[in-house]
Write an enzyme that holds these catalytic residues in place. Structure first.
Site, PDB file in Angstrom:
ATOM      1  CE  LYS A  86       9.009   2.128  -3.134  1.00 48.41           C
ATOM      2  NZ  LYS A  86       8.295   0.995  -3.756  1.00 48.41           N
ATOM      3  CB  SER A 161       5.566   2.927  -5.911  1.00 47.75           C
ATOM      4  OG  SER A 161       6.158   1.791  -5.304  1.00 47.75           O
ATOM      5  CB  SER A 185       6.762  -0.836  -6.960  1.00 47.98           C
ATOM      6  OG  SER A 185       5.502  -0.256  -7.146  1.00 47.98           O
TER       7      SER A 185
HETATM    8  N1  GLN Z   1       1.787   0.144  -9.790  1.00 49.72           N
HETATM    9  C1  GLN Z   1       1.168  -0.822  -8.922  1.00 49.72           C
HETATM   10  C2  GLN Z   1       0.169  -0.138  -8.032  1.00 49.72           C
HETATM   11  O1  GLN Z   1      -0.072   0.983  -8.241  1.00 49.72           O
HETATM   12  C3  GLN Z   1       2.213  -1.553  -8.135  1.00 49.72           C
HETATM   13  C4  GLN Z   1       2.730  -0.781  -6.995  1.00 49.72           C
HETATM   14  C5  GLN Z   1       3.767  -1.521  -6.225  1.00 49.72           C
HETATM   15  O2  GLN Z   1       4.310  -2.534  -6.651  1.00 49.72           O
HETATM   16  N2  GLN Z   1       4.021  -1.010  -5.024  1.00 49.72           N
HETATM   17  O3  GLN Z   1      -0.374  -0.701  -7.139  1.00 49.72           O
END
Ligand code: GLN
Length: 509
Positions: A86, A161, A185
């Site tokens: 990532k 994400s 994410s």
């Molecule tokens: N979807 C969540 C957010 O927008 C989690 C994002 C994540 O785990 N980096 O914050």
């Protein structure tokens, strides 16, 4: 068999199958790596899982893995196996953009601890995967470089994400990937792409060199197509790191052994709690049905299943959307046009403040700006107690719910996400609807527990993958792997093979 055929079949293998073939000398890492690079070249124009593919670097790492093995020095069971990283973990030889224009072209001066551990284990890094900007989002649509598409249906989101990492697995572009999970994410993209994702215990994997979003929640973890593969990767990246002050100085849970035990055994004596709050309104019927069928499967494996109430979990989402933006408003202050990446308007006529403001205006996308504003507001003198302070109290109540539940059960289960993958564009104008994707995953981040998403079938309305979430106490990550692997083996036996084999074949360019 032509060389293309053998390359194609190599990309269908799991990491542990590849590791066995490498060990037996049946294939070289160069062949395995080239097969995956070919696959990326064939399908990634459609999937867009990668922001950067490091063909030269990957082949050089593969050659090194082959030489080391020939000299009898394979540094780990995964030596020579390729992986997608990532783009939020620093790499000294590749750009690290975090999906943002702010860091376009930035090549960090050092490797993250996780990057270093992967290299030391002989894992071949294929490239960097797409993500929502600075890991804020649930669909990868907040990437400044365009969204990733879900291999199950290219019109749908791959989650976020870390959608790039999970899509790379589901498109057979990589057998392993690394994600990060602040509110879901790793697990939510895993669920909607039919792959496995694990958020280890907070402090279990080093955050050194992970570009910070919300430091008290962020955790790096393994993504794979099987529970065993995730376990093999987990053991490579986990462990104490003096460079991360929140790193836990304890032995890494024995997750590979747990996955092997789970795959061969039953779940007699294992107590499983079904979280009562995570069902009902807002949950897609097909998700609920697949989840219930998975719970039945756990019962059939001998687990003792009970319903457990965690009354404060319903406040997790609002608490998260105060704590995470608050921390991000502070963490992202470092992108000031002076130290990293983008600098706009520095023509000698403007003050440093003006350049900073022009740069932040141009470099951050709308969701990142929204979070910085939310967080700055929640932390401001007049509102701190009412917002940030209250959210921290809710965080404590959620941790207590977990503590009480884990007095009665060994693991908790729920659906990973309320719905299957939605269509690209469906929620981009409605941030709250987007945030609901993480309803079930956020409690484990707030409490610092370990949690996994494992595929549990396809929803009958749309034929898209559903995830079973398993949650365990901090530093009991091995329980996730035991239960996850037992469930996975039973699921495959009942459904006539791995779920991921049902992903549609992508048109090869
Ligand atoms: N979807 C969540 C957010 O927008 C989690 C994002 C994540 O785990 N980096 O914050």
């Amino acid at each position: 068999m032509t060389s293309t055929d053998s390359g194609g079949s190599l990309t269908r293998l799991t990491a542990s199958e590849l590791a066995e073939k490498l060990q037996a000398g049946e294939v070289s890492s160069v062949e395995v790596t080239q097969a995956h690079l070919d696959r990326i070249a064939a399908v990634d124009r459609d999937v867009h899982a990668f922001l950067h593919v490091d063909t030269e670097g990957a082949l050089a790492a593969a050659r090194k893995a082959d030489e080391d093995r020939a000299a009898g020095e394979a540094p780990s069971p995964l030596a020579g196996v390729p992986l997608a990283l990532k783009d939020v973990l620093t790499t000294s030889d590749m750009p690290t953009t975090c999906g943002s224009k702010m860091l376009e072209g930035w090549v960090p001066p050092y490797d993250a601890t996780v990057t270093r551990k992967l290299r030391e284990a002989g894992v071949v890094v294929l490239g960097k995967t797409n993500m929502d900007e600075f890991a804020m989002g649930s669909s990868t649509e907040n990437s400044a470089y365009g969204p990733t598409r879900n291999p199950w249906d290219l019109e749908r989101i791959p989650g976020g994400s870390g959608g790039g990492s999970s899509a790379a697995l589901a498109a057979f572009e990589a057998p392993l990937a690394i994600g990060t999970d602040t509110g879901g994410s790793i697990r939510q993209p895993g669920a909607v792409t039919g792959t496995v994702g694990v958020k280890p215990t907070y402090g279990g994997v080093s955050r050194y060199g992970l570009v910070a979003f919300s430091s008290s929640l962020d955790q790096v973890g393994p993504c794979a197509r099987t529970v065993l593969d995730a376990a093999l990767l987990h053991e490579v990246i986990a462990g104490h790191d003096p460079m991360d002050s929140t790193s836990i100085d304890q032995p890494v849970p024995q997750v590979v052994a747990a996955a092997k035990q789970g795959a061969q055994g039953d779940l007699k004596g294992v107590r499983v709690g079904v979280v009562r709050e995570f069902s009902g309104e807002g949950y897609q019927p097909g998700v609920e049905r697949a989840f219930r069928a998975a719970v039945d499967q756990l019962v059939a494996l001998g687990a003792e299943v009970v319903e457990v109430s965690c009354p404060h979990f319903v406040y997790a989402l609002p608490a998260y959307y105060l704590i995470a933006p608050s921390e991000c408003s502070s963490n992202l202050a470092r992108f000031d046009a002076m130290r990293y990446g983008l600098r706009v308007g520095d023509d000698g006529s403007r003050s440093a403040e003006e350049v900073m403001s022009l740069t932040r205006e141009a470099g951050f996308g709308p969701e990142v700006k929204r979070r910085i504003m939310l967080g700055t507001y929640a932390l401001s003198a007049g509102y701190y107690d009412a917002y940030y302070g209250q959210a921290q109290k809710v965080r404590t109540l959620i941790t207590r719910d977990f503590d009480a539940a884990f007095e009665k059960v060994d693991v908790l289960v729920s659906p990973t996400t309320p719905t299957t993958a939605f269509k690209l564009g469906e929620k981009t104008d409605d941030p709250l609807a987007m945030y609901l994707s993480d309803l079930c995953t956020i409690p484990a981040n707030l409490a610092g527990n370990a949690a996994m998403s494992v595929p549990c079938g396809l929803a009958e309305e749309d034929g898209l993958p559903v995830g079973l979430q398993i949650m365990a106490p901090a530093m009991a990550d091995d329980r996730l792997y035991r239960v996850g692997a037992a469930y996975e083996a039973a699921r495959d036996a009942a459904q006539g093979g791995p779920l991921i084999d049902r992903v549609p074949q992508l048109e090869v360019a």
